[in-house]
Design a protein around this motif. Structure first.
Motif, mmCIF file in Angstrom:
data_model
loop_
_atom_site.group_PDB
_atom_site.id
_atom_site.type_symbol
_atom_site.label_atom_id
_atom_site.label_comp_id
_atom_site.label_asym_id
_atom_site.label_seq_id
_atom_site.Cartn_x
_atom_site.Cartn_y
_atom_site.Cartn_z
ATOM 1 N N ASN A 381 7.136 15.726 3.441
ATOM 2 C CA ASN A 381 7.752 14.875 2.412
ATOM 3 C C ASN A 381 7.585 13.401 2.737
ATOM 4 O O ASN A 381 7.337 12.576 1.848
ATOM 5 C CB ASN A 381 9.233 15.229 2.227
ATOM 6 N N ALA A 382 7.689 13.044 4.010
ATOM 7 C CA ALA A 382 7.458 11.653 4.409
ATOM 8 C C ALA A 382 5.996 11.276 4.209
ATOM 9 O O ALA A 382 5.684 10.156 3.782
ATOM 10 C CB ALA A 382 7.861 11.457 5.866
ATOM 11 N N CYS A 383 5.090 12.199 4.511
ATOM 12 C CA CYS A 383 3.662 11.928 4.329
ATOM 13 C C CYS A 383 3.326 11.686 2.863
ATOM 14 O O CYS A 383 2.511 10.814 2.536
ATOM 15 C CB CYS A 383 2.835 13.097 4.859
ATOM 16 N N ASP A 384 3.950 12.456 1.983
ATOM 17 C CA ASP A 384 3.706 12.267 0.547
ATOM 18 C C ASP A 384 4.135 10.872 0.110
ATOM 19 O O ASP A 384 3.421 10.197 -0.646
ATOM 20 C CB ASP A 384 4.473 13.321 -0.262
ATOM 21 N N LEU A 385 5.283 10.422 0.586
ATOM 22 C CA LEU A 385 5.752 9.088 0.241
ATOM 23 C C LEU A 385 4.895 8.012 0.894
ATOM 24 O O LEU A 385 4.671 6.943 0.312
ATOM 25 C CB LEU A 385 7.215 8.920 0.654
ATOM 26 N N ALA A 386 4.413 8.288 2.095
ATOM 27 C CA ALA A 386 3.532 7.332 2.768
ATOM 28 C C ALA A 386 2.250 7.125 1.971
ATOM 29 O O ALA A 386 1.746 6.000 1.858
ATOM 30 C CB ALA A 386 3.210 7.821 4.182
ATOM 31 N N ASP A 387 1.716 8.210 1.410
ATOM 32 C CA ASP A 387 0.503 8.086 0.583
ATOM 33 C C ASP A 387 0.769 7.234 -0.649
ATOM 34 O O ASP A 387 -0.066 6.408 -1.050
ATOM 35 C CB ASP A 387 0.015 9.476 0.172
ATOM 36 N N LEU A 388 1.939 7.435 -1.280
ATOM 37 C CA LEU A 388 2.291 6.611 -2.437
ATOM 38 C C LEU A 388 2.427 5.149 -2.037
ATOM 39 O O LEU A 388 1.962 4.248 -2.745
ATOM 40 C CB LEU A 388 3.607 7.103 -3.051
ATOM 41 N N GLN A 389 3.065 4.918 -0.898
ATOM 42 C CA GLN A 389 3.225 3.546 -0.420
ATOM 43 C C GLN A 389 1.880 2.893 -0.146
ATOM 44 O O GLN A 389 1.648 1.741 -0.503
ATOM 45 C CB GLN A 389 4.071 3.517 0.858
ATOM 46 N N GLN A 390 0.994 3.619 0.496
ATOM 47 C CA GLN A 390 -0.313 3.051 0.843
ATOM 48 C C GLN A 390 -1.084 2.642 -0.410
ATOM 49 O O GLN A 390 -1.698 1.572 -0.453
ATOM 50 C CB GLN A 390 -1.130 4.057 1.656
ATOM 51 N N SER A 391 -1.027 3.477 -1.445
ATOM 52 C CA SER A 391 -1.710 3.170 -2.693
ATOM 53 C C SER A 391 -1.120 1.927 -3.360
ATOM 54 O O SER A 391 -1.854 1.023 -3.784
ATOM 55 C CB SER A 391 -1.630 4.374 -3.639
ATOM 56 N N GLU A 392 0.204 1.876 -3.450
ATOM 57 C CA GLU A 392 0.849 0.726 -4.075
ATOM 58 C C GLU A 392 0.699 -0.527 -3.218
ATOM 59 O O GLU A 392 0.581 -1.646 -3.740
ATOM 60 C CB GLU A 392 2.334 1.025 -4.312
ATOM 61 N N PHE A 393 0.677 -0.359 -1.906
ATOM 62 C CA PHE A 393 0.485 -1.478 -0.982
ATOM 63 C C PHE A 393 -0.841 -2.179 -1.253
ATOM 64 O O PHE A 393 -0.914 -3.416 -1.292
ATOM 65 C CB PHE A 393 0.547 -0.959 0.455
ATOM 66 N N LYS A 394 -1.890 -1.408 -1.459
ATOM 67 C CA LYS A 394 -3.203 -1.991 -1.746
ATOM 68 C C LYS A 394 -3.172 -2.763 -3.066
ATOM 69 O O LYS A 394 -3.769 -3.847 -3.182
ATOM 70 C CB LYS A 394 -4.261 -0.898 -1.776
ATOM 71 N N ALA A 395 -2.470 -2.209 -4.063
ATOM 72 C CA ALA A 395 -2.344 -2.899 -5.342
ATOM 73 C C ALA A 395 -1.547 -4.192 -5.186
ATOM 74 O O ALA A 395 -1.902 -5.233 -5.758
ATOM 75 C CB ALA A 395 -1.672 -1.986 -6.367
ATOM 76 N N ARG A 396 -0.467 -4.145 -4.408
ATOM 77 C CA ARG A 396 0.354 -5.333 -4.192
ATOM 78 C C ARG A 396 -0.435 -6.428 -3.465
ATOM 79 O O ARG A 396 -0.338 -7.611 -3.793
ATOM 80 C CB ARG A 396 1.600 -4.977 -3.379
ATOM 81 N N CYS A 397 -1.199 -6.048 -2.470
ATOM 82 C CA CYS A 397 -2.006 -7.034 -1.744
ATOM 83 C C CYS A 397 -3.022 -7.677 -2.678
ATOM 84 O O CYS A 397 -3.309 -8.877 -2.584
ATOM 85 C CB CYS A 397 -2.719 -6.374 -0.560
ATOM 86 N N ARG A 398 -3.554 -6.900 -3.596
ATOM 87 C CA ARG A 398 -4.497 -7.446 -4.574
ATOM 88 C C ARG A 398 -3.787 -8.436 -5.495
ATOM 89 O O ARG A 398 -4.335 -9.500 -5.818
ATOM 90 C CB ARG A 398 -5.120 -6.306 -5.379
ATOM 91 N N LEU A 399 -2.576 -8.112 -5.939
ATOM 92 C CA LEU A 399 -1.806 -9.038 -6.761
ATOM 93 C C LEU A 399 -1.569 -10.356 -6.034
ATOM 94 O O LEU A 399 -1.711 -11.439 -6.616
ATOM 95 C CB LEU A 399 -0.459 -8.422 -7.133
ATOM 96 N N TRP A 400 -1.198 -10.258 -4.778
ATOM 97 C CA TRP A 400 -0.881 -11.446 -3.985
ATOM 98 C C TRP A 400 -2.126 -12.144 -3.446
ATOM 99 O O TRP A 400 -2.023 -13.206 -2.829
ATOM 100 C CB TRP A 400 0.057 -11.080 -2.838
ATOM 101 N N GLY A 401 -3.301 -11.537 -3.648
ATOM 102 C CA GLY A 401 -4.545 -12.160 -3.220
ATOM 103 C C GLY A 401 -4.760 -12.137 -1.722
ATOM 104 O O GLY A 401 -5.397 -13.034 -1.157
ATOM 105 N N ILE A 402 -4.256 -11.094 -1.064
ATOM 106 C CA ILE A 402 -4.303 -11.003 0.401
ATOM 107 C C ILE A 402 -5.184 -9.840 0.837
ATOM 108 O O ILE A 402 -5.170 -8.762 0.227
ATOM 109 C CB ILE A 402 -2.881 -10.826 0.973
ATOM 110 N N THR A 403 -5.922 -10.048 1.912
ATOM 111 C CA THR A 403 -6.704 -8.978 2.523
ATOM 112 C C THR A 403 -5.954 -8.448 3.739
ATOM 113 O O THR A 403 -5.855 -9.136 4.761
ATOM 114 C CB THR A 403 -8.083 -9.478 2.968
ATOM 115 N N PRO A 404 -5.403 -7.235 3.680
ATOM 116 C CA PRO A 404 -4.723 -6.666 4.849
ATOM 117 C C PRO A 404 -5.735 -5.975 5.759
ATOM 118 O O PRO A 404 -6.900 -5.790 5.387
ATOM 119 C CB PRO A 404 -3.770 -5.652 4.228
ATOM 120 N N GLY A 405 -5.288 -5.565 6.934
ATOM 121 C CA GLY A 405 -6.132 -4.736 7.773
ATOM 122 C C GLY A 405 -6.246 -3.341 7.179
ATOM 123 O O GLY A 405 -5.456 -2.951 6.314
#
Length: 522
Positions: A381-405
């Protein structure tokens, strides 16, 4: 509401004039610690560990810019619990806790300072793609309006007491799409001329009835605060910061006098200003000169990510196993940021979180440091939420114009996953929240230290090296002889199970002492 949602809390919607009602989040110490520490609920440090353990919210104090009209306005920020967590059931301790405080370890008591990462000349913060023509293409993300519209109708109420027919659109610094804010309401009515049922959509600015739910107006204001603090060149700052005509002042005024029109006009002017500055290249130039992302900036992005993915599904994290290695505990983001500083983690290095939970610490390392970041979690269940977070995290970084590791979230037991075993051999910093690990699990982990590279730093809450340990002929083959350990202090509001401070350990792989001992015995 999730533990990153502390930026959404602090009281309900207040429309009374109060100049200091809107401000950035600050960290303060509580007036007095609780009399008895709270303890985490059983759950896996191999499972939901440090990343889920890293709950940045509960102990950060934030002032809400939107609050309930019936609530008494608060003049000071107060500590708030951010997400509805299982009630702690057991104390995280063991019989050898006392040995952790032995004076043979190096103890450094230091003043509390900013936890933000040190400048990194090699860090490239700006996403070139996000500021290019390619960055204008639509992409999948969770809009704020998606959060409020899928919730039960009774959970939110109009913020300004008036109905509007359009949503609020908020522009981020990049060329990406705007985010949609509001609450979409479908109205059904009967058309007497055609005798058919028809429908129309209304978008309300809303505030939650429960202070622990998502607060869209707060999110808007805090985005604008963060952008003005971190993206705007000094010569352009007056348009945002002027105490009489600035956009931030006008937002506060609109809230204070309960004027949705003024609030919307300020947001519209912000959108125009950001678009103009982006088109002129000012935002990109300013971001290119940035060598670090401050902790409040990091928290804003991670809070948004968590609120849109984990918070609506947080109930799924309430399945824990008492009496096992699966123990629930959280390391908060300011503490995590301090760990990054103490270990000198840089953008060109590799970070690993063993027991990454829903991925919070993995994402924080990738965002704040810009390094390659790995996590391993075994609870599905934590892994499922982690996958959702990772996907949204990439979208958020794109909104903010940031390149994460680059981020890598692995499912399974970190002692068995080949990808994790392999990355540990080249890791620079490894985080292990082993506060509640059994001695057997700690011993199994120690065997992996043999394969780690020289200089690798292992951060843990309990030391893998017994206090007073000395290299002797009878223990030459012990892997702990390769570790040089420092004991350090963490302060209040650093972990979830207690409001008081404690100690943690940084073990550096250093074979020199073992070689020196062996040379001396020849």
């Amino acid at each position: 509401m999730g533990f990153f949602d502390h930026l959404q809390k602090g009281g309900a919607f207040s429309l009374k004039p109060q100049k200091n009602q809107v401000r950035k989040v600050v960290q303060t110490r509580p007036a007095a610690p609780k009399s008895a520490p709270q303890t985490p609920v059983a759950r896996s440090p191999r499972a939901l560990s440090s990343s889920e353990r890293s709950r940045p919210t509960s102990n950060l104090k934030a002032r809400s810019v939107s609050s309930d009209p019936d609530a008494r306005p608060s003049k000071r920020s107060t500590p708030t619990r951010v997400r509805k967590r299982p009630t702690p059931e057991q104390r995280l301790s063991s019989d050898d806790d006392a040995s952790d405080s032995d004076t043979s370890f190096e103890v450094r008591k230091r003043a509390r300072t900013s936890a933000s990462a040190e400048p990194d000349p090699e860090r490239r913060v700006r996403s070139v793609k996000a500021f290019s023509e390619e960055g204008t293409r639509p992409f999948k993300m969770v809009h704020a309006i998606d959060i409020t519209s899928v919730q039960k109708a009774g959970k939110f109420k109009p913020a300004f007491g008036a109905e509007k027919s359009r949503e609020i659109l908020l522009q981020y610094p990049s060329a990406s799409q705007k985010e949609k804010y509001g609450h979409c309401v479908t109205k059904i009515y009967s058309n007497v001329l055609t005798n058919f049922l028809s429908s129309f959509y209304r978008f309300d600015c809303v505030v939650p009835r429960d202070n622990e739910d998502f607060r869209p107006i707060d999110d808007i204001v805090q985005v604008i605060e963060t952008v003005s603090d971190n993206y705007i060149p000094s010569e352009e700052a007056d348009e945002f910061n002027n105490e009489t005509t600035g956009i931030k002042r006008r937002l506060r005024r609109g809230l204070a006098v309960a004027s949705e029109t003024q609030f919307r006009e300020a947001v519209d002017d912000y959108n125009k200003a950001i678009t103009r500055l982006r088109n002129s290249g000012s935002l990109a130039k300013h971001l290119d000169a940035t060598q670090r992302i401050s902790l409040p900036w990091v928290e804003r992005i991670l809070t948004q990510t968590y609120a849109r993915t984990v918070s609506p599904r947080v109930e799924s994290l309430r399945q824990y196993e008492n009496g096992t290695d699966n123990v629930y505990g959280e390391l908060l983001p300011r503490f995590i940021s301090t760990i990054f500083k103490e270990t000198k983690l840089k953008s060109g290095q590799v970070f690993v979180d063993l027991g990454s939970g829903v991925g919070n610490v993995v994402l924080q390392a990738a965002l704040e440091i810009g390094c390659e970041s790995w996590g391993c979690e075994m609870m599905s269940n934590a892994c499922d939420l982690a996958d959702l977070q990772q996907s949204e995290f990439k979208a958020r970084c794109r909104l903010w114009g940031i390149t994460p590791g680059k981020t890598h979230l692995v499912r399974g037991d970190f002692l068995e996953q080949e990808s994790i075993i392999s990355v540990l051999k080249r890791a620079d910093v490894i985080l292990i929240n082993n506060q509640a690990f059994t001695p057997q699990l700690n011993n199994e982990l120690i065997n992996h230290f043999l394969d780690m590279k020289e200089g690798c730093r292992i951060v843990s809450l309990k030391s893998f090296v017994p206090a007073g340990h000395k290299i002797q002929s009878r223990n030459l083959n012990s892997p702990i002889n390769l570790l040089q350990v420092q004991q350090k202090n963490y302060w209040s509001n650093s972990v979830s199970w207690t409001d008081v401070g404690g100690t943690y350990f940084i073990a550096t792989k250093d074979s020199s002492r073992l070689r020196a001992f062996m040379d001396s015995t020849l």
